[in-house]
Design an enzyme around this catalytic site. Structure first.
Site, PDB file in Angstrom:
ATOM      1  CB  ALA A  37      14.298  11.175  -5.372  1.00 50.31           C
ATOM      2  CE  LYS A  61      11.896  16.518  -1.524  1.00 51.54           C
ATOM      3  NZ  LYS A  61      11.842  14.836  -1.217  1.00 51.54           N
ATOM      4  CD  GLU A 100       6.087  18.324  -0.107  1.00 49.73           C
ATOM      5  OE1 GLU A 100       6.522  18.194  -1.691  1.00 49.73           O
ATOM      6  OE2 GLU A 100       6.363  17.614   1.209  1.00 49.73           O
TER       7      GLU A 100
END
Length: 193
Positions: A10, A15, A86
């Site tokens: 999330a 990340k 992404e």
């Protein structure tokens, strides 16, 4: 054996920081990394991958119509690994090209991104990665209640949860907050009553 990795989480789960740390680890061992991201993500600049904690690196961007396999084939001898940030914004064709690179060039491809949008619907790139990745792992983060966050709640300036709109709206902490599904559902219910 080379693999296609999908590391998802999330918003706010670090990340991008993990992608950049992974890049550093490969380079520290003398390996060459092709760092890429979708051109759509231009929040921190066109050719920059930047994390919320300040880590950043130059990258190459991939447009919607670009053939990643063809681009990489011209660069292949130069790189030992591909790291993609992404990746939820990639198309099915982009992910299939990354899969083909793993299979034909035997190099690892590590993809980092969101699983789902603000309404809990899979992104195209994420969906395809769930279908074809060799390794899938979750990067966890928590809701303000302490439970595991799985929803990328889109919020307004006055902290109301948005429940309609385009799937893609670029933003950071000012536009999104990670929540558990229960809190997300309860806050929507409360604001609708």
């Amino acid at each position: 054996m080379a693999k296609l990795y999908f590391k998802y989480g999330a918003m706010g789960s670090s990340k991008t920081a993990q992608a950049l740390i992974t890049k550093f680890n490969y380079e520290e061992r003398g390996m060459k990394v092709w760092l890429i991201k979708p051109a759509l993500d231009n929040r921190d600049g066109e050719k920059v991958v930047k994390s919320r904690i300040g880590l950043s690196a130059n990258c190459e961007t991939v447009d919607k119509c670009d053939d990643i396999f063809e681009i990489f084939s011209k660069k292949a001898p130069k790189y030992d690994v591909i790291i993609a940030d992404e990746c939820q914004f990639f198309t099915t064709s982009h992910v299939d090209a990354l899969r083909k690179i793993v299979d034909e060039y035997a190099i690892p491809v590590l993809c980092f991104g969101l699983r789902a949008d603000f309404l809990c619907n899979l992104f195209e790139g994420s969906k395809r990665l769930f279908e074809v990745a060799d390794s899938i792992s979750e990067i966890k983060t928590i809701c303000s209640c302490g439970e595991k966050a799985i929803v990328n709640a889109r919020i307004t300036l006055d902290m109301k949860i948005v429940t309609e709109g385009d799937q893609v709206m670029l933003g950071g902490n000012d536009s999104y907050v990670a929540m558990c599904h229960k809190c997300w559902r309860e806050k929507i219910k409360k604001q609708n009553s």
